[in-house]
Design a protein around this motif. Structure first.
Motif, PDB file in Angstrom:
ATOM      1  N   ILE A  37       0.834  -1.208   0.000  1.00  0.00           N
ATOM      2  CA  ILE A  37       0.000   0.000   0.000  1.00  0.00           C
ATOM      3  C   ILE A  37       0.870   1.259   0.000  1.00  0.00           C
ATOM      4  CG2 ILE A  37      -1.592   1.363   1.435  1.00  0.00           C
ATOM      5  CD1 ILE A  37      -2.916  -1.331   2.216  1.00  0.00           C
ATOM      6  N   LEU A  38       2.012   1.189   0.667  1.00  0.00           N
ATOM      7  CA  LEU A  38       2.938   2.325   0.698  1.00  0.00           C
ATOM      8  C   LEU A  38       3.663   2.523  -0.639  1.00  0.00           C
ATOM      9  CD1 LEU A  38       4.488   1.825   4.254  1.00  0.00           C
ATOM     10  CD2 LEU A  38       3.092   3.774   3.527  1.00  0.00           C
ATOM     11  N   GLY A  39       3.517   1.537  -1.540  1.00  0.00           N
ATOM     12  CA  GLY A  39       4.116   1.663  -2.867  1.00  0.00           C
ATOM     13  C   GLY A  39       5.419   0.921  -3.058  1.00  0.00           C
ATOM     14  N   PHE A  40       5.720  -0.038  -2.162  1.00  0.00           N
ATOM     15  CA  PHE A  40       7.009  -0.723  -2.229  1.00  0.00           C
ATOM     16  C   PHE A  40       6.872  -2.242  -2.375  1.00  0.00           C
ATOM     17  CE2 PHE A  40       7.764   3.334  -0.215  1.00  0.00           C
ATOM     18  CZ  PHE A  40       8.904   3.779  -0.867  1.00  0.00           C
ATOM     19  N   GLU A  41       5.834  -2.669  -3.070  1.00  0.00           N
ATOM     20  CA  GLU A  41       5.620  -4.105  -3.280  1.00  0.00           C
ATOM     21  C   GLU A  41       6.817  -4.752  -3.982  1.00  0.00           C
ATOM     22  OE1 GLU A  41       2.136  -7.133  -4.890  1.00  0.00           O
ATOM     23  OE2 GLU A  41       2.083  -5.030  -5.472  1.00  0.00           O
ATOM     24  N   LYS A  42       7.404  -4.044  -4.944  1.00  0.00           N
ATOM     25  CA  LYS A  42       8.539  -4.597  -5.695  1.00  0.00           C
ATOM     26  C   LYS A  42       9.785  -4.753  -4.829  1.00  0.00           C
ATOM     27  CE  LYS A  42       7.082  -2.991 -10.259  1.00  0.00           C
ATOM     28  NZ  LYS A  42       7.409  -2.123 -11.422  1.00  0.00           N
ATOM     29  N   ASN A  43       9.802  -4.087  -3.686  1.00  0.00           N
ATOM     30  CA  ASN A  43      10.956  -4.199  -2.787  1.00  0.00           C
ATOM     31  C   ASN A  43      10.904  -5.463  -1.935  1.00  0.00           C
ATOM     32  OD1 ASN A  43      10.446  -1.283  -3.434  1.00  0.00           O
ATOM     33  ND2 ASN A  43      12.395  -1.034  -2.389  1.00  0.00           N
ATOM     34  N   ILE A  44       9.756  -6.141  -1.941  1.00  0.00           N
ATOM     35  CA  ILE A  44       9.624  -7.400  -1.201  1.00  0.00           C
ATOM     36  C   ILE A  44      10.249  -8.507  -2.050  1.00  0.00           C
ATOM     37  CG2 ILE A  44       8.037  -9.065  -0.175  1.00  0.00           C
ATOM     38  CD1 ILE A  44       6.006  -6.760   0.138  1.00  0.00           C
ATOM     39  N   ILE A  45      11.384  -9.030  -1.605  1.00  0.00           N
ATOM     40  CA  ILE A  45      12.105 -10.027  -2.409  1.00  0.00           C
ATOM     41  C   ILE A  45      11.812 -11.457  -1.957  1.00  0.00           C
ATOM     42  CG2 ILE A  45      13.943  -8.446  -3.080  1.00  0.00           C
ATOM     43  CD1 ILE A  45      15.690  -9.789  -0.879  1.00  0.00           C
ATOM     44  N   ALA A  46      11.074 -11.606  -0.855  1.00  0.00           N
ATOM     45  CA  ALA A  46      10.637 -12.928  -0.398  1.00  0.00           C
ATOM     46  C   ALA A  46       9.472 -12.741   0.562  1.00  0.00           C
ATOM     47  CB  ALA A  46      11.773 -13.683   0.278  1.00  0.00           C
ATOM     48  N   ARG A  47       8.623 -13.768   0.653  1.00  0.00           N
ATOM     49  CA  ARG A  47       7.380 -13.629   1.414  1.00  0.00           C
ATOM     50  C   ARG A  47       6.950 -14.969   1.988  1.00  0.00           C
ATOM     51  NH1 ARG A  47       3.099 -15.760  -1.632  1.00  0.00           N
ATOM     52  NH2 ARG A  47       3.694 -16.312  -3.758  1.00  0.00           N
ATOM     53  N   THR A  48       5.825 -14.954   2.700  1.00  0.00           N
ATOM     54  CA  THR A  48       5.240 -16.189   3.226  1.00  0.00           C
ATOM     55  C   THR A  48       4.318 -16.809   2.172  1.00  0.00           C
ATOM     56  OG1 THR A  48       3.126 -15.402   4.096  1.00  0.00           O
ATOM     57  CG2 THR A  48       5.074 -14.943   5.424  1.00  0.00           C
ATOM     58  N   PRO A  49       3.948 -18.077   2.340  1.00  0.00           N
ATOM     59  CA  PRO A  49       2.996 -18.695   1.406  1.00  0.00           C
ATOM     60  C   PRO A  49       1.594 -18.095   1.516  1.00  0.00           C
ATOM     61  CG  PRO A  49       4.169 -20.362   2.701  1.00  0.00           C
ATOM     62  CD  PRO A  49       4.445 -19.046   3.336  1.00  0.00           C
ATOM     63  N   TYR A  50       1.343 -17.343   2.593  1.00  0.00           N
ATOM     64  CA  TYR A  50       0.003 -16.814   2.854  1.00  0.00           C
ATOM     65  C   TYR A  50      -0.172 -15.363   2.412  1.00  0.00           C
ATOM     66  CZ  TYR A  50       0.349 -20.938   5.778  1.00  0.00           C
ATOM     67  OH  TYR A  50       0.564 -22.220   6.217  1.00  0.00           O
ATOM     68  N   CYS A  51       0.892 -14.740   1.942  1.00  0.00           N
ATOM     69  CA  CYS A  51       0.807 -13.343   1.519  1.00  0.00           C
ATOM     70  C   CYS A  51      -0.051 -13.207   0.261  1.00  0.00           C
ATOM     71  CB  CYS A  51       2.203 -12.780   1.250  1.00  0.00           C
ATOM     72  SG  CYS A  51       3.175 -12.505   2.745  1.00  0.00           S
ATOM     73  N   LEU A  52      -0.917 -12.209   0.251  1.00  0.00           N
ATOM     74  CA  LEU A  52      -1.763 -11.922  -0.908  1.00  0.00           C
ATOM     75  C   LEU A  52      -1.148 -10.842  -1.787  1.00  0.00           C
ATOM     76  CD1 LEU A  52      -5.210 -11.922   0.942  1.00  0.00           C
ATOM     77  CD2 LEU A  52      -4.198 -13.774  -0.397  1.00  0.00           C
ATOM     78  N   ASP A  53      -0.007 -10.325  -1.357  1.00  0.00           N
ATOM     79  CA  ASP A  53       0.719  -9.300  -2.107  1.00  0.00           C
ATOM     80  C   ASP A  53       2.109  -9.836  -2.466  1.00  0.00           C
ATOM     81  OD1 ASP A  53      -1.145  -6.788  -1.639  1.00  0.00           O
ATOM     82  OD2 ASP A  53      -0.933  -7.790   0.294  1.00  0.00           O
ATOM     83  N   ALA A  54       2.771  -9.166  -3.389  1.00  0.00           N
ATOM     84  CA  ALA A  54       4.125  -9.557  -3.828  1.00  0.00           C
ATOM     85  C   ALA A  54       4.179 -11.032  -4.221  1.00  0.00           C
ATOM     86  CB  ALA A  54       5.137  -9.261  -2.718  1.00  0.00           C
ATOM     87  N   LYS A  55       3.193 -11.471  -4.991  1.00  0.00           N
ATOM     88  CA  LYS A  55       3.081 -12.894  -5.323  1.00  0.00           C
ATOM     89  C   LYS A  55       4.197 -13.411  -6.222  1.00  0.00           C
ATOM     90  CE  LYS A  55      -1.831 -13.627  -4.503  1.00  0.00           C
ATOM     91  NZ  LYS A  55      -3.109 -14.125  -5.063  1.00  0.00           N
ATOM     92  N   LYS A  56       4.915 -12.505  -6.875  1.00  0.00           N
ATOM     93  CA  LYS A  56       6.027 -12.932  -7.727  1.00  0.00           C
ATOM     94  C   LYS A  56       7.286 -13.234  -6.917  1.00  0.00           C
ATOM     95  CE  LYS A  56       4.504 -10.524 -11.917  1.00  0.00           C
ATOM     96  NZ  LYS A  56       4.850  -9.497 -12.937  1.00  0.00           N
ATOM     97  N   ALA A  57       7.304 -12.773  -5.674  1.00  0.00           N
ATOM     98  CA  ALA A  57       8.472 -13.007  -4.816  1.00  0.00           C
ATOM     99  C   ALA A  57       8.490 -14.463  -4.346  1.00  0.00           C
ATOM    100  CB  ALA A  57       8.431 -12.072  -3.612  1.00  0.00           C
ATOM    101  N   PRO A  58       9.668 -15.062  -4.190  1.00  0.00           N
ATOM    102  CA  PRO A  58       9.747 -16.452  -3.722  1.00  0.00           C
ATOM    103  C   PRO A  58       9.267 -16.596  -2.277  1.00  0.00           C
ATOM    104  CG  PRO A  58      11.925 -15.454  -3.792  1.00  0.00           C
ATOM    105  CD  PRO A  58      10.993 -14.487  -4.459  1.00  0.00           C
ATOM    106  N   LYS A  59       8.850 -17.800  -1.923  1.00  0.00           N
ATOM    107  CA  LYS A  59       8.364 -18.078  -0.570  1.00  0.00           C
ATOM    108  C   LYS A  59       9.515 -18.578   0.302  1.00  0.00           C
ATOM    109  CE  LYS A  59       4.037 -19.514  -2.717  1.00  0.00           C
ATOM    110  NZ  LYS A  59       3.206 -20.675  -3.084  1.00  0.00           N
ATOM    111  N   VAL A  60       9.552 -18.073   1.532  1.00  0.00           N
ATOM    112  CA  VAL A  60      10.615 -18.489   2.460  1.00  0.00           C
ATOM    113  C   VAL A  60      10.041 -18.990   3.785  1.00  0.00           C
ATOM    114  CG1 VAL A  60      12.479 -17.070   1.531  1.00  0.00           C
ATOM    115  CG2 VAL A  60      10.875 -16.074   3.182  1.00  0.00           C
TER     116      VAL A  60
END
Length: 256
Positions: A37-60
Motif C-alpha cells: 500500500i505504501l508503494g514498495f511491493e517490488k521491494n519485497i524479495i521474499a514472502r510467506t505462502p500466505y501473503c496476498l501481495d508480492a506474489k512474484k516473490a519467492p516463498k521463504v
C-alpha cells in the motif's frame, strides 16, 4: 563550483539510498500488505505462502518456520516480523547479523503505528496513506456485532470490544454490542437478547462457502439482520480490511 555541487548532491543521494531499506523479506501477510500500500511491493524479495501481495516473490516460509538459509542467500536489507511471531527467528537472524524489524499488529493503533514505521524505513511520508484509512467512511448502521465463525445454527464467535475488528466498526461510527472484551462464543438466546431491529450482524468469512445458509440463520436467529463480508484479507489485522469493512457497512452488502 557547479560541478562540485552536483557531486555533493550525488553523494547525498547515494547516502540516502543506503539509509533506507531497498530489499525486504516479509514474514507476515499484514506487513506485506502495508508495504504494498505504501508503494514498495517490488521491494519485497521474499514472502510467506500466505501473503496476498508480492506474489512474484519467492516463498521463504513464515516467521515461525523461516528458511534462514534462503533468506541469507537473498541478502535482504531487512526482514520484517510480527511481534507475536518472532520467537526463535529473531535470535537466528541476530546471530547471522541479518537486520530485522519487529512490529506489533494487534490493535488498530498498532496497525497505524506499523504503517508509520514502515514508511520511515522506506524513506517516505506515510501520512496520506494513514489519513485515507483513518477517514474511511461511516457505517449506515449504528450498532452491531462482528461474527467470525461458530457452529452453524448453534453458536457464533463474536469479536469483543477490545479486538481489532471492534475498533474498526467504532471508527466507522458503530457501537459493538459484544458483552466481552475478547472472543466470546454466544448461543442463540444471548444473541437475541443483545439485538433489536436496528442491529446488524457482520458475518466475516474468508470464502463464500463458509457463510451460514439461510436455514442456519432461520433456526438460530430468524429476526437477525445479517450482512456478509467475504474476503481473504479478513483473516488478519491489516489496512485493507478497514476499507473492505467500510465499503460493506456503508452499502449493507458486499464481498472483496
Amino acid at each position: 563550483m557547479k560541478e562540485e555541487k552536483l557531486k555533493s548532491l550525488l553523494l547525498l543521494s547515494l547516502l540516502s539510498f543506503n539509509l533506507y531499506a531497498q530489499t525486504v523479506v516479509s514474514t507476515s501477510p499484514a506487513l506485506s500488505e502495508i508495504i504494498s500500500i505504501l508503494g514498495f511491493e517490488k521491494n519485497i524479495i521474499a514472502r510467506t505462502p500466505y501473503c496476498l501481495d508480492a506474489k512474484k516473490a519467492p516463498k521463504v516460509g513464515t516467521a515461525l518456520e523461516l528458511d534462514i538459509e534462503k533468506v541469507l542467500s537473498l541478502k535482504p536489507d531487512l526482514v520484517v516480523l510480527q511481534e507475536n511471531t518472532e520467537s526463535k527467528t529473531s535470535i537466528n537472524l541476530k546471530k547471522l547479523n541479518i537486520k530485522y524489524k519487529s512490529l506489533k499488529l494487534v490493535s488498530l493503533d498498532d496497525i497505524y503505528q506499523a504503517t508509520s514505521e514502515l514508511a520511515s524505513i522506506f524513506g517516505v511520508d506515510g501520512r496520506d496513506v494513514l489519513n485515507k484509512y483513518k477517514t474511511s467512511g461511516q457505517s449506515k448502521y449504528k450498532k452491531g456485532l462482528v461474527m467470525l465463525g461458530g457452529i452453524p445454527g448453534k453458536s457464533v464467535m463474536i469479536a469483543g470490544t477490545e479486538t481489532f475488528y471492534s475498533q474498526i466498526i467504532e471508527q466507522l461510527g458503530m457501537k459493538n454490542l459484544s458483552p466481552s472484551k475478547n472472543w466470546p462464543n454466544l448461543q442463540a438466546e444471548k444473541i437475541r437478547s443483545l439485538i433489536d431491529k436496528d442491529t446488524v450482524i457482520l458475518e466475516v468469512v474468508t470464502k463464500k462457502e463458509a457463510l451460514w445458509s439461510q436455514s442456519n440463520w432461520q433456526s438460530f436467529c430468524p429476526k437477525c439482520h445479517v450482512v456478509p463480508l467475504v474476503s481473504k484479507r479478513a483473516a488478519y489485522p491489516g489496512l485493507k480490511v478497514i476499507e473492505i469493512m467500510s465499503n460493506v457497512l456503508s452499502k449493507g452488502s458486499g464481498h472483496d
